[in-house]
Design a protein around this motif. Structure first.
Motif, PDB file in Angstrom:
ATOM      1  N   LYS A  58      87.115  82.748 -37.305  1.00 13.20           N
ATOM      2  CA  LYS A  58      88.543  82.468 -37.269  1.00 13.20           C
ATOM      3  C   LYS A  58      89.392  83.718 -37.454  1.00 13.20           C
ATOM      4  O   LYS A  58      90.604  83.661 -37.345  1.00 13.20           O
ATOM      5  N   GLY A  59      88.769  84.830 -37.742  1.00  8.97           N
ATOM      6  CA  GLY A  59      89.507  86.072 -37.959  1.00  8.97           C
ATOM      7  C   GLY A  59      89.961  86.692 -36.658  1.00  8.97           C
ATOM      8  O   GLY A  59      89.885  86.094 -35.587  1.00  8.97           O
ATOM      9  N   ARG A  60      90.434  87.918 -36.759  1.00  3.68           N
ATOM     10  CA  ARG A  60      90.884  88.645 -35.576  1.00  3.68           C
ATOM     11  C   ARG A  60      89.790  89.584 -35.105  1.00  3.68           C
ATOM     12  O   ARG A  60      89.245  90.343 -35.893  1.00  3.68           O
ATOM     13  N   HIS A  61      89.512  89.527 -33.832  1.00  4.40           N
ATOM     14  CA  HIS A  61      88.558  90.443 -33.227  1.00  4.40           C
ATOM     15  C   HIS A  61      88.758  90.413 -31.732  1.00  4.40           C
ATOM     16  O   HIS A  61      89.053  89.364 -31.159  1.00  4.40           O
ATOM     17  N   LYS A  62      88.591  91.536 -31.121  1.00  6.63           N
ATOM     18  CA  LYS A  62      88.793  91.651 -29.683  1.00  6.63           C
ATOM     19  C   LYS A  62      87.799  90.798 -28.890  1.00  6.63           C
ATOM     20  O   LYS A  62      88.089  90.354 -27.785  1.00  6.63           O
ATOM     21  N   ALA A  63      86.638  90.531 -29.440  1.00  7.30           N
ATOM     22  CA  ALA A  63      85.603  89.767 -28.744  1.00  7.30           C
ATOM     23  C   ALA A  63      85.698  88.263 -28.989  1.00  7.30           C
ATOM     24  O   ALA A  63      84.884  87.514 -28.473  1.00  7.30           O
ATOM     25  N   LYS A  64      86.682  87.817 -29.752  1.00  8.84           N
ATOM     26  CA  LYS A  64      86.804  86.389 -30.043  1.00  8.84           C
ATOM     27  C   LYS A  64      87.128  85.618 -28.770  1.00  8.84           C
ATOM     28  O   LYS A  64      87.943  86.053 -27.966  1.00  8.84           O
ATOM     29  N   GLN A  65      86.471  84.479 -28.583  1.00  8.07           N
ATOM     30  CA  GLN A  65      86.596  83.672 -27.371  1.00  8.07           C
ATOM     31  C   GLN A  65      87.057  82.265 -27.718  1.00  8.07           C
ATOM     32  O   GLN A  65      86.800  81.774 -28.821  1.00  8.07           O
ATOM     33  N   TYR A  66      87.682  81.627 -26.754  1.00 10.35           N
ATOM     34  CA  TYR A  66      88.017  80.206 -26.851  1.00 10.35           C
ATOM     35  C   TYR A  66      87.322  79.494 -25.702  1.00 10.35           C
ATOM     36  O   TYR A  66      87.592  79.751 -24.531  1.00 10.35           O
ATOM     37  N   ILE A  67      86.380  78.625 -26.025  1.00 11.99           N
ATOM     38  CA  ILE A  67      85.658  77.851 -25.015  1.00 11.99           C
ATOM     39  C   ILE A  67      85.798  76.379 -25.401  1.00 11.99           C
ATOM     40  O   ILE A  67      85.129  75.911 -26.331  1.00 11.99           O
ATOM     41  N   PRO A  68      86.686  75.643 -24.728  1.00 12.99           N
ATOM     42  CA  PRO A  68      86.977  74.263 -25.137  1.00 12.99           C
ATOM     43  C   PRO A  68      85.803  73.302 -25.011  1.00 12.99           C
ATOM     44  O   PRO A  68      85.769  72.279 -25.695  1.00 12.99           O
ATOM     45  N   SER A  69      84.823  73.604 -24.159  1.00 12.93           N
ATOM     46  CA  SER A  69      83.703  72.686 -23.966  1.00 12.93           C
ATOM     47  C   SER A  69      82.640  72.791 -25.055  1.00 12.93           C
ATOM     48  O   SER A  69      81.727  71.968 -25.108  1.00 12.93           O
ATOM     49  N   LYS A  70      82.736  73.796 -25.924  1.00 16.94           N
ATOM     50  CA  LYS A  70      81.737  73.979 -26.985  1.00 16.94           C
ATOM     51  C   LYS A  70      82.146  73.215 -28.244  1.00 16.94           C
ATOM     52  O   LYS A  70      83.332  73.041 -28.518  1.00 16.94           O
ATOM     53  N   PRO A  71      81.168  72.781 -29.052  1.00 17.72           N
ATOM     54  CA  PRO A  71      81.513  72.141 -30.334  1.00 17.72           C
ATOM     55  C   PRO A  71      82.288  73.093 -31.254  1.00 17.72           C
ATOM     56  O   PRO A  71      83.197  72.673 -31.958  1.00 17.72           O
ATOM     57  N   THR A  72      81.921  74.362 -31.244  1.00 15.88           N
ATOM     58  CA  THR A  72      82.660  75.393 -31.966  1.00 15.88           C
ATOM     59  C   THR A  72      83.529  76.088 -30.927  1.00 15.88           C
ATOM     60  O   THR A  72      83.053  76.906 -30.152  1.00 15.88           O
ATOM     61  N   ARG A  73      84.816  75.767 -30.911  1.00 13.63           N
ATOM     62  CA  ARG A  73      85.686  76.241 -29.829  1.00 13.63           C
ATOM     63  C   ARG A  73      86.085  77.699 -29.972  1.00 13.63           C
ATOM     64  O   ARG A  73      86.222  78.400 -28.985  1.00 13.63           O
ATOM     65  N   TRP A  74      86.327  78.148 -31.189  1.00 12.52           N
ATOM     66  CA  TRP A  74      86.754  79.531 -31.432  1.00 12.52           C
ATOM     67  C   TRP A  74      85.628  80.303 -32.086  1.00 12.52           C
ATOM     68  O   TRP A  74      85.013  79.833 -33.041  1.00 12.52           O
ATOM     69  N   GLY A  75      85.364  81.492 -31.587  1.00 12.03           N
ATOM     70  CA  GLY A  75      84.341  82.307 -32.216  1.00 12.03           C
ATOM     71  C   GLY A  75      83.867  83.424 -31.325  1.00 12.03           C
ATOM     72  O   GLY A  75      84.497  83.783 -30.334  1.00 12.03           O
ATOM     73  N   LEU A  76      82.729  83.971 -31.689  1.00  9.15           N
ATOM     74  CA  LEU A  76      82.112  85.050 -30.938  1.00  9.15           C
ATOM     75  C   LEU A  76      81.034  84.455 -30.042  1.00  9.15           C
ATOM     76  O   LEU A  76      80.171  83.713 -30.508  1.00  9.15           O
ATOM     77  N   LYS A  77      81.104  84.786 -28.768  1.00  9.02           N
ATOM     78  CA  LYS A  77      80.142  84.273 -27.804  1.00  9.02           C
ATOM     79  C   LYS A  77      78.909  85.164 -27.832  1.00  9.02           C
ATOM     80  O   LYS A  77      79.020  86.385 -27.815  1.00  9.02           O
ATOM     81  N   VAL A  78      77.740  84.542 -27.876  1.00  9.17           N
ATOM     82  CA  VAL A  78      76.488  85.290 -27.883  1.00  9.17           C
ATOM     83  C   VAL A  78      75.566  84.745 -26.804  1.00  9.17           C
ATOM     84  O   VAL A  78      75.587  83.564 -26.478  1.00  9.17           O
ATOM     85  N   TRP A  79      74.793  85.653 -26.236  1.00 10.91           N
ATOM     86  CA  TRP A  79      73.725  85.281 -25.308  1.00 10.91           C
ATOM     87  C   TRP A  79      72.455  85.207 -26.143  1.00 10.91           C
ATOM     88  O   TRP A  79      72.161  86.105 -26.920  1.00 10.91           O
ATOM     89  N   LEU A  80      71.672  84.150 -25.976  1.00 14.39           N
ATOM     90  CA  LEU A  80      70.491  83.921 -26.808  1.00 14.39           C
ATOM     91  C   LEU A  80      69.243  83.735 -25.955  1.00 14.39           C
ATOM     92  O   LEU A  80      69.287  83.078 -24.916  1.00 14.39           O
ATOM     93  N   ARG A  81      68.131  84.305 -26.412  1.00 12.46           N
ATOM     94  CA  ARG A  81      66.814  84.003 -25.849  1.00 12.46           C
ATOM     95  C   ARG A  81      66.024  83.355 -26.961  1.00 12.46           C
ATOM     96  O   ARG A  81      65.758  83.965 -28.000  1.00 12.46           O
ATOM     97  N   CYS A  82      65.679  82.096 -26.750  1.00  8.43           N
ATOM     98  CA  CYS A  82      65.038  81.306 -27.805  1.00  8.43           C
ATOM     99  C   CYS A  82      63.736  80.685 -27.313  1.00  8.43           C
ATOM    100  O   CYS A  82      63.520  80.519 -26.121  1.00  8.43           O
TER     101      CYS A  82
END
Length: 181
Positions: A58-82
């Motif tokens: 919820k803080g300020r950061h240049k990489a912060k994203q808003y993605i309305p389709s995600k359960p967590t709408r505001w945050g840092l987007k990460v690419w994951l290999r799981c």
């Protein structure tokens, strides 16, 4: 770890760097250490999945994203290999915006998959991903490295063969397999 102990430890923790071009300069050493420890302690299994995720922020950061389709709408987007069976995260990469991928000759999805699969070459891994990452060029590139891939497609995506674009509408559970060579 109890909350008070965590707060006390983080009170004295500060990472700093003179690199002002890197928005993650303060946490990059920690991310690198975590990634190295994961790869030392846990060997990846045959079935891997690549997807995007959100870290709530919820803080300020240049990489912060808003993605309305995600359960967590505001945050840092990460690419994951799981691990696609148990969901254990083997590798992650923070998305810092389009500028991060300027000058690449492939799609962003292709570049992300190439970066996250370094070290898996020649070991017959099977990789699953969604339509954002899927492309013929990526599938061929991975196959050259003996990494097998499976992904959903978007019919009107640039670069897809016309015989794939003209398939009839399919219902859930139906699939079509194509190969070349």
């Amino acid at each position: 770890m109890p909350v008070r102990r965590y707060e006390k430890r983080t009170q004295y923790l500060h990472c700093s760097s003179a690199d002002t071009d890197d928005p993650l300069c303060k946490i990059r050493p920690i991310l690198k250490l975590i990634s190295e420890n994961i790869s030392k302690r846990y060997k990846p299994r045959q079935y891997q999945a690549i997807d995007e995720g959100m870290i709530a922020y919820k803080g300020r950061h240049k990489a912060k994203q808003y993605i309305p389709s995600k359960p967590t709408r505001w945050g840092l987007k990460v690419w994951l290999r799981c691990n696609s069976v148990i969901g254990f995260c083997h590798q992650l990469d923070l998305y810092l915006g389009r500028d991060q991928y300027r000058g690449i000759r492939t799609s962003v999805g292709h570049a992300v998959v190439e970066k996250l699969t370094k070290g898996l070459e020649g070991r017959n891994f099977q990789l699953f991903y969604d339509s954002f990452f899927t492309s013929i060029a990526l599938a061929r590139s991975l196959l050259e490295k003996r990494i097998f891939s499976c992904g959903t497609i978007i019919r009107n995506r640039k670069g897809f063969p016309s015989h794939l674009k003209n398939l009839p509408r399919m219902s859930q559970g139906e699939y079509v397999i194509r190969w070349s060579g």
